[in-house]
Design an enzyme around this catalytic site. Structure first.
Site, mmCIF file in Angstrom:
data_model
loop_
_atom_site.group_PDB
_atom_site.id
_atom_site.type_symbol
_atom_site.label_atom_id
_atom_site.label_comp_id
_atom_site.label_asym_id
_atom_site.label_seq_id
_atom_site.Cartn_x
_atom_site.Cartn_y
_atom_site.Cartn_z
ATOM 1 N N GLY A 87 0.760 -1.241 0.000
ATOM 2 C CA GLY A 87 0.000 0.000 0.000
ATOM 3 C C GLY A 87 0.786 1.284 0.000
ATOM 4 O O GLY A 87 0.220 2.355 -0.268
ATOM 5 N N GLY B 298 3.966 -3.654 -3.659
ATOM 6 C CA GLY B 298 3.917 -3.811 -5.109
ATOM 7 C C GLY B 298 4.404 -2.531 -5.769
ATOM 8 O O GLY B 298 5.532 -2.427 -6.235
ATOM 9 N N ARG B 299 3.534 -1.530 -5.737
ATOM 10 C CA ARG B 299 3.807 -0.249 -6.385
ATOM 11 C C ARG B 299 5.136 0.370 -5.945
ATOM 12 O O ARG B 299 5.879 0.903 -6.754
ATOM 13 C CB ARG B 299 2.658 0.713 -6.046
ATOM 14 C CG ARG B 299 2.653 2.008 -6.829
ATOM 15 C CD ARG B 299 1.583 2.956 -6.255
ATOM 16 N NE ARG B 299 0.299 2.313 -6.097
ATOM 17 C CZ ARG B 299 -0.664 2.311 -7.019
ATOM 18 N NH1 ARG B 299 -0.491 2.938 -8.154
ATOM 19 N NH2 ARG B 299 -1.811 1.694 -6.799
ATOM 20 N N ARG C 241 -4.746 3.378 -15.811
ATOM 21 C CA ARG C 241 -4.898 4.085 -14.535
ATOM 22 C C ARG C 241 -5.609 5.433 -14.652
ATOM 23 O O ARG C 241 -6.474 5.732 -13.824
ATOM 24 C CB ARG C 241 -3.553 4.208 -13.814
ATOM 25 C CG ARG C 241 -2.931 2.845 -13.474
ATOM 26 C CD ARG C 241 -1.725 2.939 -12.551
ATOM 27 N NE ARG C 241 -2.113 3.431 -11.254
ATOM 28 C CZ ARG C 241 -1.967 4.667 -10.839
ATOM 29 N NH1 ARG C 241 -1.383 5.571 -11.602
ATOM 30 N NH2 ARG C 241 -2.391 5.022 -9.662
ATOM 31 N N CYS D 190 -11.647 4.860 -29.119
ATOM 32 C CA CYS D 190 -12.893 5.592 -29.337
ATOM 33 C C CYS D 190 -13.727 5.682 -28.066
ATOM 34 O O CYS D 190 -14.790 5.069 -27.955
ATOM 35 C CB CYS D 190 -13.664 4.948 -30.470
ATOM 36 S SG CYS D 190 -12.716 5.081 -31.985
ATOM 37 N N GLU D 191 -13.215 6.410 -27.098
ATOM 38 C CA GLU D 191 -13.921 6.698 -25.848
ATOM 39 C C GLU D 191 -13.378 8.004 -25.310
ATOM 40 O O GLU D 191 -12.161 8.223 -25.353
ATOM 41 C CB GLU D 191 -13.601 5.634 -24.775
ATOM 42 C CG GLU D 191 -14.392 4.407 -24.919
ATOM 43 C CD GLU D 191 -14.667 3.733 -23.576
ATOM 44 O OE1 GLU D 191 -14.686 4.432 -22.529
ATOM 45 O OE2 GLU D 191 -14.871 2.530 -23.589
ATOM 46 N N TYR E 53 1.074 -1.610 -12.169
ATOM 47 C CA TYR E 53 -0.308 -1.457 -12.649
ATOM 48 C C TYR E 53 -0.360 -0.745 -14.000
ATOM 49 O O TYR E 53 -1.320 -0.040 -14.297
ATOM 50 C CB TYR E 53 -1.175 -0.753 -11.579
ATOM 51 C CG TYR E 53 -1.038 -1.417 -10.225
ATOM 52 C CD1 TYR E 53 -1.555 -2.687 -10.008
ATOM 53 C CD2 TYR E 53 -0.337 -0.810 -9.179
ATOM 54 C CE1 TYR E 53 -1.385 -3.330 -8.786
ATOM 55 C CE2 TYR E 53 -0.169 -1.440 -7.952
ATOM 56 C CZ TYR E 53 -0.704 -2.696 -7.772
ATOM 57 O OH TYR E 53 -0.539 -3.333 -6.565
HETATM 58 C C1 PLP Z 1 -2.550 -5.203 -4.355
HETATM 59 C C2 PLP Z 1 -2.120 -5.835 -3.095
HETATM 60 C C3 PLP Z 1 -0.861 -5.550 -2.557
HETATM 61 C C4 PLP Z 1 0.090 -4.555 -3.179
HETATM 62 O O1 PLP Z 1 -0.337 -3.248 -3.034
HETATM 63 P P1 PLP Z 1 0.625 -2.006 -3.405
HETATM 64 O O2 PLP Z 1 -0.218 -0.848 -3.174
HETATM 65 O O3 PLP Z 1 0.994 -2.186 -4.839
HETATM 66 O O4 PLP Z 1 1.804 -2.077 -2.506
HETATM 67 C C5 PLP Z 1 -0.477 -6.212 -1.408
HETATM 68 N N1 PLP Z 1 -1.299 -7.106 -0.796
HETATM 69 C C6 PLP Z 1 -2.525 -7.397 -1.284
HETATM 70 C C7 PLP Z 1 -3.371 -8.382 -0.564
HETATM 71 C C8 PLP Z 1 -2.981 -6.767 -2.435
HETATM 72 O O5 PLP Z 1 -4.207 -7.037 -2.890
#
Ligand code: PLP
Length: 428
Positions: free
Chosen positions: A248, A286-287, A323, A352-353, A381
């Site tokens: 997150g 992730g991000r 996004r 086309c949107e 993403y």
């Molecule tokens: C999407 C997700 C993440 C990664 O989130 P980021 O914001 O990209 O760090 C981690 N855990 C779960 C369960 C997720 O669904």
């Protein structure tokens, strides 16, 4: 002219008026592979992984399980596996990607509300650290699958702490009225039920409240609540060994965008809140690992006059980078060979949107038809969410590592006839 670059990695810098990824001029990639094309910097991936490892230093054997869904490209996963990262997966396809990349099976966490029995079976056969279970119904299913296989499934239960993450609604996951996790007040009952199931070994708790968080406050609130749950569960006789704090942490999407907390500040908060938890911690970023490492290169097709600003029509579209259409997300857009004068554009793709709009009245540098532009901070993403809308192919992907580069995904033509056979009664 110096171009801003995501400090402190300096993966994308201008040399002699041309934007480079590490040692490679971006026009060379665009010419060889065509546009649109995603480009990733291996050095930035490594730097993000190392920075997080360093920030977490001092914790007892923390697990960094990269959220594969952010960018599942096999080359990206290989780089992260070499850095010792594990994987947070949400499908059996991601499981295969993670294992193929060399991620250790006991560094794999399986999240998601909709794991099928077939996926459970495959993951149990292959092996993993823990299933993160999102409902009691899922616990029953997993127990049945494991029992039938003569196995015991290691599980953590995902707690929904009911906090407002303060991010876009579509990427908020920790409020009561979302599909995720087990409500905090039902945690005790859920753990008792799960512990009584024959096919489960309940070893952990997990939480994930949303993505692109730009304040530590909701995370701290959620972790504090998780700490109370852990204490109560242990009091109830539950033997917990893993607390998975999810992902997150936001990234910096550019000028005038909310500044995310640093990973160092995040880690300091985690260490403070979890000081007396006496448990192994896992993280699912992730991000914050792959986001800044990627750009999407696109070429300007033409510029059409508009009522408020000219329409800058580029050859990337909402199918390549969803996004902005999905979350009204901001991506910084820079010319690869800047001309040095400001201009205002509505930046759009060919789909086309009206939703195929990357930016409205964006002040950026003037470009001409045929110029290359780079969409910044698309390493998470971006390609992962691309699709074939308007019968457009999936954009290729390239990994840069120093002076070397390689194409790591072909341009995928989804309109390929063999993939869509006609029934014989329709053939002429
Ligand atoms: C999407 C997700 C993440 C990664 O989130 P980021 O914001 O990209 O760090 C981690 N855990 C779960 C369960 C997720 O669904």
């Amino acid at each position: 002219m110096a171009m801003e670059s995501p400090s402190p990695y300096r993966g994308y810098v201008e040399h002699d008026g041309v934007l480079h990824c590490e040692g490679v001029p971006l026009p060379a990639i665009a010419e060889a592979v065509g546009t649109p094309v995603y480009v990733y910097s291996a050095a930035m991936l490594r730097a993000a992984a190392r920075r997080m490892k360093a920030a977490l230093d001092g914790l007892d054997d923390p697990l960094i399980a990269y959220a594969v869904k952010a960018n599942p490209n096999p080359a990206v996963l290989h780089v992260l596996a070499q850095e010792g990262l594990g994987a947070d997966i949400v499908s059996i396809g991601e499981y295969a990607h993670a294992v193929d990349a060399g991620m250790a099976k006991d560094h794999i966490l399986f999240s998601g509300v909709g794991k099928t029995r077939e996926e459970m079976e495959k993951a149990l056969t292959g092996g993993l650290l823990q299933f993160n279970i999102e409902s009691i119904e899922e616990a029953h299913d997993l127990s049945a699958v494991a029992t039938a296989m003569g196995k015991t499934a290691p599980v953590g239960l995902r707690i929904n702490p009911d906090v407002v993450a303060g991010t876009h609604e579509k990427i908020s996951t920790g409020q009561a009225d979302t599909k995720f996790g087990i409500p905090g007040e039902q945690a005790m009952e859920a753990f008792r039920t799960a512990r009584a199931l024959p096919g489960l070994d309940v070893t952990g708790v997990t939480i994930h409240i949303g993505s692109q968080l730009t304040s530590l406050d909701p995370l701290e609130t959620a972790f504090t609540r998780l700490g109370e749950v852990i204490r109560a569960l242990r009091h109830d006789g539950c033997d917990l060994s893993l607390a998975d704090l999810g992902g997150g942490l936001g990234v910096d999407y550019g000028p005038d965008q909310p500044d995310p907390p640093s990973v160092e500040a995040y880690a300091a908060m985690v260490k403070r809140v979890t000081r007396d938890w006496d448990i192994r911690l896992a993280f699912e970023p992730g991000r914050s690992i792959s986001g800044e490492a990627g750009v999407l290169l696109a070429r300007v097709i033409r510029i059409k006059p508009g009522a408020k600003a000219p329409w800058l029509i580029v050859d990337a579209a909402m199918n390549d980078l969803m996004r902005p259409a999905l979350y009204d997300a901001y991506h910084h857009i820079v010319p690869v060979e800047p001309r040095g004068e400001p201009a205002s554009y509505n930046v759009v793709g060919p789909v086309c949107e009206t939703g195929d709009t990357f930016a409205r009245r964006r002040i950026m540098q003037r470009v001409e038809p045929g110029d290359l532009v780079a969409f910044r901070t698309v390493g998470a993403y971006g390609a992962a969410m691309s699709n074939g809308y308007n019968s457009r192919p999936l954009a290729p992907e390239v990994l840069v590592d120093g002076d070397r580069w390689a194409q790591v995904r072909q341009r995928v033509d989804l309109a390929e006839k063999s993939a869509m056979p006609l029934p014989d009664w329709l053939e002429n």
